[in-house]
Design an enzyme around this catalytic site. Sequence first.
Site, PDB file in Angstrom:
ATOM      1  CE1 TYR A 184      48.586 -68.734  56.439  1.00 42.98           C
ATOM      2  CE2 TYR A 184      50.183 -67.512  55.115  1.00 42.98           C
ATOM      3  CZ  TYR A 184      49.645 -67.851  56.352  1.00 42.98           C
ATOM      4  OH  TYR A 184      50.173 -67.305  57.495  1.00 42.98           O
ATOM      5  CE  LYS A 235      55.169 -39.266  38.050  1.00 45.15           C
ATOM      6  NZ  LYS A 235      53.956 -38.973  37.259  1.00 45.15           N
TER       7      LYS A 235
END
Length: 359
Positions: A254, A34
């Site tokens: 950042y 899956k």
Amino acid sequence: MRATQVIVDLAALRHNLAQARAAAPGRHIMAAIKANGYGHGLIRVARALEAADGFGVACIDEAMQLREAGINKPVTLLEGFFSADELVPIARHRLVTVVHHFEQVAMLEQSALTTPVRVWLKIDSGMHRLGFAPQRAHAAWERLHACRNVAEVVGCMTHLPNADDLDDPATIRQVALFRQVTAELPGVRSIANSAALLGWPQAHAEWVRPGIMLYGISPFVGGRGDRHGLRPVMTLRSELIAVNHLKRGDAIGYGGAWVCPEDMTVGVVAAGYGDGYPRHAPNGTPVLLNGRRVPLVGRVSMDMLTVDLRDQPQARSGDPVVLWGEGLAVEEIAEYAGTLPYELVCQVMPRVALVENDA
């Protein structure tokens, strides 16, 4: 072309399936593929695992992709069907469906199918997610057995939420309850996921349902796949695209979240959370550069991350980097990032080039 790639090792997939067979000899294997084959590619994985006895998927959309690709192995819908409309294609394409609540039973009873379907009865032995309560399992089985739209109740299954912890007695209690509830019901049984297959032999039944282990990843808390003879199937790799010579006190990335403690070199790797690398991976998370570990420094960006090169001052742009996989367990990266390896392999982004290795 951007250097970031995912390498999918098909030979490792087959090897891991063989390990599952060795751990549960004589059992039928329903390979869980899956979620796009746990991020490795649904059709690719199914074809590589052709020696499995059947496949388990989450929903009919995944099952239809398999059938449209010409894959004719038994396919089981592990979440069952979501509406009565799905019963016609389930019957037409010879899919097997799990039934886990009485609304599904009623839909089966009320449908006008020309071809009956095969079903698994799911019992809630303690996970409290899907499945009939133990005291209602026999009533559910009787209704399914009497239903004209049910060709066969294949057997009974359950799921084990704590099998990844070998010290937790909940698994023993669940297995005992499941076997007690189903003792007088016909058909086969399916209990074991990857963790139970490897660690709880008392949970082995006629069918086992390995998932994460097939991809070379340990199902256990703090585990590593290689401890069970598994080989990593996915390797996420890239390369250095810049080497910067920085001064003490220079802030990286950042927010300036990491500051150089001394004059040093810092490498920039072409990979970031836009590729599926975990954004919250902390400073110190290992990366393999030229086959040797270097630590992540600064915040992970969308397209790039930065690494401390003090231990590899000779590193140059173009040098190879492994983010996880061969030589660097994805389980370890998940631990650093405070997540699960399942999530990491499932969230690799479509923009990452995929290369198959079948050596």
